[in-house]
Design a protein around this motif. Structure first.
Motif, PDB file in Angstrom:
ATOM      1  N   GLU A 190       0.833  -1.195   0.000  1.00  0.00           N
ATOM      2  CA  GLU A 190       0.000   0.000   0.000  1.00  0.00           C
ATOM      3  C   GLU A 190       0.869   1.246   0.000  1.00  0.00           C
ATOM      4  OE1 GLU A 190      -2.654  -0.258   3.266  1.00  0.00           O
ATOM      5  OE2 GLU A 190      -3.485  -2.192   2.654  1.00  0.00           O
ATOM      6  N   MET A 191       0.537   2.186  -0.885  1.00  0.00           N
ATOM      7  CA  MET A 191       1.287   3.431  -1.045  1.00  0.00           C
ATOM      8  C   MET A 191       0.345   4.616  -0.908  1.00  0.00           C
ATOM      9  SD  MET A 191       4.464   2.517  -1.986  1.00  0.00           S
ATOM     10  CE  MET A 191       5.336   1.182  -2.802  1.00  0.00           C
ATOM     11  N   GLU A 192       0.914   5.750  -0.522  1.00  0.00           N
ATOM     12  CA  GLU A 192       0.156   6.990  -0.504  1.00  0.00           C
ATOM     13  C   GLU A 192       1.003   8.113  -1.072  1.00  0.00           C
ATOM     14  OE1 GLU A 192      -1.027   8.033   3.410  1.00  0.00           O
ATOM     15  OE2 GLU A 192       1.009   8.023   4.244  1.00  0.00           O
ATOM     16  N   VAL A 193       0.330   9.049  -1.734  1.00  0.00           N
ATOM     17  CA  VAL A 193       1.013  10.166  -2.368  1.00  0.00           C
ATOM     18  C   VAL A 193       1.431  11.179  -1.307  1.00  0.00           C
ATOM     19  CG1 VAL A 193       0.749  12.077  -3.992  1.00  0.00           C
ATOM     20  CG2 VAL A 193      -0.234   9.842  -4.522  1.00  0.00           C
ATOM     21  N   THR A 194       2.668  11.670  -1.421  1.00  0.00           N
ATOM     22  CA  THR A 194       3.178  12.647  -0.453  1.00  0.00           C
ATOM     23  C   THR A 194       3.408  14.031  -1.062  1.00  0.00           C
ATOM     24  OG1 THR A 194       5.467  11.976  -0.894  1.00  0.00           O
ATOM     25  CG2 THR A 194       4.294  10.844   0.892  1.00  0.00           C
ATOM     26  N   GLY A 195       3.537  14.134  -2.356  1.00  0.00           N
ATOM     27  CA  GLY A 195       3.772  15.447  -2.956  1.00  0.00           C
ATOM     28  C   GLY A 195       4.161  15.339  -4.413  1.00  0.00           C
ATOM     29  N   ARG A 196       4.298  16.485  -5.039  1.00  0.00           N
ATOM     30  CA  ARG A 196       4.607  16.582  -6.465  1.00  0.00           C
ATOM     31  C   ARG A 196       6.114  16.591  -6.681  1.00  0.00           C
ATOM     32  NH1 ARG A 196       1.503  19.165 -10.674  1.00  0.00           N
ATOM     33  NH2 ARG A 196       2.446  18.544 -12.662  1.00  0.00           N
ATOM     34  N   VAL A 197       6.554  15.958  -7.745  1.00  0.00           N
ATOM     35  CA  VAL A 197       7.963  15.975  -8.147  1.00  0.00           C
ATOM     36  C   VAL A 197       8.150  17.081  -9.177  1.00  0.00           C
ATOM     37  CG1 VAL A 197       9.844  14.681  -9.206  1.00  0.00           C
ATOM     38  CG2 VAL A 197       8.228  13.515  -7.701  1.00  0.00           C
ATOM     39  N   VAL A 247       3.177 -12.478  -7.525  1.00  0.00           N
ATOM     40  CA  VAL A 247       2.580 -11.275  -8.108  1.00  0.00           C
ATOM     41  C   VAL A 247       2.456 -10.213  -7.019  1.00  0.00           C
ATOM     42  CG1 VAL A 247       0.499 -10.327  -9.185  1.00  0.00           C
ATOM     43  CG2 VAL A 247       1.348 -12.582  -9.872  1.00  0.00           C
ATOM     44  N   VAL A 248       2.729  -8.966  -7.385  1.00  0.00           N
ATOM     45  CA  VAL A 248       2.625  -7.845  -6.453  1.00  0.00           C
ATOM     46  C   VAL A 248       1.477  -6.943  -6.902  1.00  0.00           C
ATOM     47  CG1 VAL A 248       3.782  -5.843  -5.446  1.00  0.00           C
ATOM     48  CG2 VAL A 248       5.092  -7.928  -5.956  1.00  0.00           C
ATOM     49  N   GLU A 249       0.619  -6.604  -5.966  1.00  0.00           N
ATOM     50  CA  GLU A 249      -0.436  -5.625  -6.229  1.00  0.00           C
ATOM     51  C   GLU A 249      -0.079  -4.341  -5.474  1.00  0.00           C
ATOM     52  OE1 GLU A 249      -5.194  -5.601  -6.511  1.00  0.00           O
ATOM     53  OE2 GLU A 249      -4.441  -6.029  -4.503  1.00  0.00           O
ATOM     54  N   THR A 250       0.258  -3.302  -6.223  1.00  0.00           N
ATOM     55  CA  THR A 250       0.610  -2.006  -5.651  1.00  0.00           C
ATOM     56  C   THR A 250      -0.639  -1.134  -5.601  1.00  0.00           C
ATOM     57  OG1 THR A 250       2.855  -2.155  -6.520  1.00  0.00           O
ATOM     58  CG2 THR A 250       2.095   0.002  -5.835  1.00  0.00           C
ATOM     59  N   VAL A 251      -1.107  -0.834  -4.413  1.00  0.00           N
ATOM     60  CA  VAL A 251      -2.294   0.008  -4.223  1.00  0.00           C
ATOM     61  C   VAL A 251      -1.811   1.427  -3.941  1.00  0.00           C
ATOM     62  CG1 VAL A 251      -4.399   0.374  -2.904  1.00  0.00           C
ATOM     63  CG2 VAL A 251      -3.593  -1.955  -3.339  1.00  0.00           C
ATOM     64  N   ILE A 252      -2.227   2.372  -4.769  1.00  0.00           N
ATOM     65  CA  ILE A 252      -1.813   3.763  -4.651  1.00  0.00           C
ATOM     66  C   ILE A 252      -3.013   4.613  -4.265  1.00  0.00           C
ATOM     67  CG2 ILE A 252      -0.817   5.748  -5.870  1.00  0.00           C
ATOM     68  CD1 ILE A 252       0.587   3.751  -7.722  1.00  0.00           C
TER      69      ILE A 252
END
Length: 256
Positions: A190-197, A247-252
């Motif tokens: 599980e991933m979460e957005v932290t900011g803009r590049v 298999v990897v499931e990346t949740v964003i």
């Protein structure tokens, strides 16, 4: 008786004689100033300036060509480093009763540059977005280009779930002659957005080429014990990919 007379003799000399005897003395300033000659410095410097300017222009052109080739021209890889994979796996998280599912992807392994590129088309069973993924082992970064959203996401490379190029190349070569890889399972991250590049060059040429012209964000991993709340599911999307024996499931979870 004879009378003798004398004509008076003039003592003045003709003017031409006076001019011939005249002596001209040069002035002091005339003695110090040499005759003016055309300068040759400018004519001698002109070829050197032209050569220097030409060398600068050529250097700029070479550097621009190298930059363009490195950042924008796709690299060609040998045919034995290209793989088309179809994987069967059990989805015990979201669909434990649906039986085995299939994941299809194309993998390119760049051994010399130490990175992998994975292309996941639109899945047959849904529940996942098509994506292009780069694992750059030299910089320790992973980039997900979600094709459905047109966005890029950058995170640190997780070496516990992603095989290095040489190991993955050996694994895929071992099963290249078969149609399917052995049945496997799925792991979720599980991933979460932290900011803009903003600065894309710091991501390296391979990720820069993948994400150029797209909105790009940084990700951080959530604690595995933390569950995604139901109210967040509308803001989250997943990408399923294969780069190991599972298999990897990346949740964003995108907040932007």
């Amino acid at each position: 008786m004879v009378k003798i007379t004398f004509q008076p003799v003039s003592v003045q000399k003709p003017e031409k004689d006076n001019d011939a005897d005249k002596i001209t003395i040069p002035q002091a300033h005339e003695q110090l100033v040499p005759p003016v000659r055309p300068r040759k410095t400018y004519s001698l410097m002109r070829p050197h300036c032209f050569i220097f300017g030409l060398s600068v222009i050529m250097t700029v052109l070479v550097m621009a060509s190298v930059y363009f080739y490195r950042y924008y021209v796709p690299l060609e890889i040998p045919e034995d480093s290209l793989f088309h994979c179809r994987v069967l796996f059990e989805d015990t998280v979201y669909a434990p009763l649906s039986g085995r599912q299939e994941l299809e992807e194309n993998v390119g392994i760049y051994l010399d540059d130490n990175y992998e590129q994975i292309s996941v088309p639109v899945p047959h069973f849904g529940g996942s977005d098509p994506a292009d993924i780069i694992h750059d082992f030299q910089r320790g970064l992973t980039a997900y280009h979600d094709i459905a959203l047109g966005k890029c996401y950058i995170t640190e490379l997780n070496t516990t779930t992603v095989m290095p190029p040489r190991s993955l190349w050996e694994l895929l070569n071992n099963v290249k002659r078969g149609t399917y890889l052995p049945q496997t399972y799925i792991v979720q991250e599980e991933m979460e957005v932290t900011g803009r590049v903003r600065n894309m060059r710091q991501l390296g040429p391979f990720i820069h080429r993948l994400c150029f012209g797209k909105e790009t964000y940084r990700l951080r991993r959530r604690n595995q014990r933390q569950r995604i709340q139901r109210r967040e599911t509308k803001k989250c999307h997943s990408i399923r990919h294969f780069e190991n024996t599972f298999v990897v499931e990346t949740v964003i979870c995108d907040r932007f």
